[in-house]
Design a protein around this motif. Structure first.
Motif, PDB file in Angstrom:
ATOM      1  N   CYS A 160       2.924   6.667  33.298  1.00 34.87           N
ATOM      2  CA  CYS A 160       3.021   6.504  31.932  1.00 34.87           C
ATOM      3  C   CYS A 160       2.770   5.169  31.421  1.00 34.87           C
ATOM      4  N   HIS A 161       2.786   3.980  32.141  1.00 36.80           N
ATOM      5  CA  HIS A 161       2.802   2.849  31.698  1.00 36.80           C
ATOM      6  C   HIS A 161       1.270   2.129  31.617  1.00 36.80           C
ATOM      7  N   SER A 162       0.310   3.032  32.080  1.00 39.29           N
ATOM      8  CA  SER A 162      -1.215   2.640  31.637  1.00 39.29           C
ATOM      9  C   SER A 162      -1.962   3.607  31.052  1.00 39.29           C
ATOM     10  N   PRO A 163      -2.631   3.052  30.304  1.00 41.69           N
ATOM     11  CA  PRO A 163      -3.538   4.180  29.274  1.00 41.69           C
ATOM     12  C   PRO A 163      -4.622   4.776  30.196  1.00 41.69           C
ATOM     13  N   PRO A 180       8.217  16.946  26.222  1.00 38.23           N
ATOM     14  CA  PRO A 180       9.112  18.029  26.998  1.00 38.23           C
ATOM     15  C   PRO A 180       8.890  19.509  26.672  1.00 38.23           C
ATOM     16  N   ALA A 181       9.424  20.211  27.701  1.00 33.10           N
ATOM     17  CA  ALA A 181       9.162  21.780  27.403  1.00 33.10           C
ATOM     18  C   ALA A 181      10.313  22.166  26.272  1.00 33.10           C
ATOM     19  N   VAL A 182      11.439  21.278  26.196  1.00 36.96           N
ATOM     20  CA  VAL A 182      12.365  21.704  25.123  1.00 36.96           C
ATOM     21  C   VAL A 182      12.541  20.521  24.368  1.00 36.96           C
ATOM     22  N   TRP A 210      13.323  11.377  23.358  1.00 41.74           N
ATOM     23  CA  TRP A 210      12.108  11.461  24.239  1.00 41.74           C
ATOM     24  C   TRP A 210      11.238  10.118  23.899  1.00 41.74           C
ATOM     25  N   ALA A 211      10.788   9.422  24.661  1.00 40.07           N
ATOM     26  CA  ALA A 211       9.796   8.097  24.270  1.00 40.07           C
ATOM     27  C   ALA A 211       8.296   8.536  24.256  1.00 40.07           C
ATOM     28  N   PRO A 212       7.864   8.392  23.084  1.00 43.39           N
ATOM     29  CA  PRO A 212       6.343   8.799  22.924  1.00 43.39           C
ATOM     30  C   PRO A 212       5.547   7.829  23.588  1.00 43.39           C
ATOM     31  N   VAL A 213       6.024   6.362  23.898  1.00 43.77           N
ATOM     32  CA  VAL A 213       5.116   5.327  24.247  1.00 43.77           C
ATOM     33  C   VAL A 213       5.883   4.698  25.467  1.00 43.77           C
ATOM     34  N   PRO A 249      17.486   4.225  29.961  1.00 42.70           N
ATOM     35  CA  PRO A 249      16.192   4.272  29.734  1.00 42.70           C
ATOM     36  C   PRO A 249      15.946   5.628  29.096  1.00 42.70           C
ATOM     37  N   ARG A 250      15.031   5.728  27.934  1.00 44.54           N
ATOM     38  CA  ARG A 250      14.736   7.005  27.210  1.00 44.54           C
ATOM     39  C   ARG A 250      14.199   7.970  28.247  1.00 44.54           C
ATOM     40  N   PRO A 251      14.223   9.225  28.170  1.00 44.68           N
ATOM     41  CA  PRO A 251      13.195  10.040  28.928  1.00 44.68           C
ATOM     42  C   PRO A 251      11.862  10.082  28.497  1.00 44.68           C
TER      43      PRO A 251
END
Length: 145
Positions: free
Chosen positions: A46-49, A71-73, A78-81, A111-113
């Motif tokens: 998640c933390h690397s491009p 997310p599926a729902v 939700w954190a987009p970045v 922390p945000r999902p």
């Protein structure tokens, strides 16, 4: 007699710090942290491009990246970045250790999902923080969408 006593005392004084020293060498601590960050936590996911082929852009390792999935729902928090974690620019070492042990950010929020709320033991948390701090601060590469 005084010379023997002095030599004996000097011998004790000079060996005690060696015996009481941290048995984990800095290199071993960093290696353990790297193993936990890269092999167990898979933080780079998640933390690397990534590039257009889906490969990590190693020049920006752990410098933050857009989350490559949704997310599926519906999930409003939700954190987009994912933020940069190389150098831990947003936390002190002690804050980061506490975050990894208790699963709460310095302000007390979760922390945000999709970030999990880790519950690591102190030894593992300190190793991860030592490794991440060793990477140094660098400008984030992920812009907010």
């Amino acid at each position: 007699m005084k010379t023997r006593l002095l030599v004996l005392l000097l011998g004790i004084v000079t060996t005690v710090p060696l015996a009481a020293a941290d048995p984990v060498a800095p290199a071993a601590l960093l290696n353990r942290g790297r193993y936990l960050v890269e092999g167990i936590g898979l933080c780079a996911d998640c933390h690397s491009p990534r590039n257009e082929k889906g490969e990590f852009v190693t020049a920006h390792w752990l410098r933050g990246a857009p989350i490559g999935f949704t997310p599926a729902v519906p999930m409003p928090v939700w954190a987009p970045v994912a933020p940069p974690i190389a150098g831990l620019p947003s936390m002190t070492a002690e804050q980061a250790v506490k975050f990894l042990m208790e699963g709460k950010r310095p302000d007390g929020t979760m922390p945000r999902p999709p970030m999990p709320a880790y519950r690591l033991n102190e030894e593992d948390a300190r190793a991860m923080v030592a490794y991440l701090k060793s990477l140094g601060d660098a400008p984030a590469v992920a812009a907010q969408p």
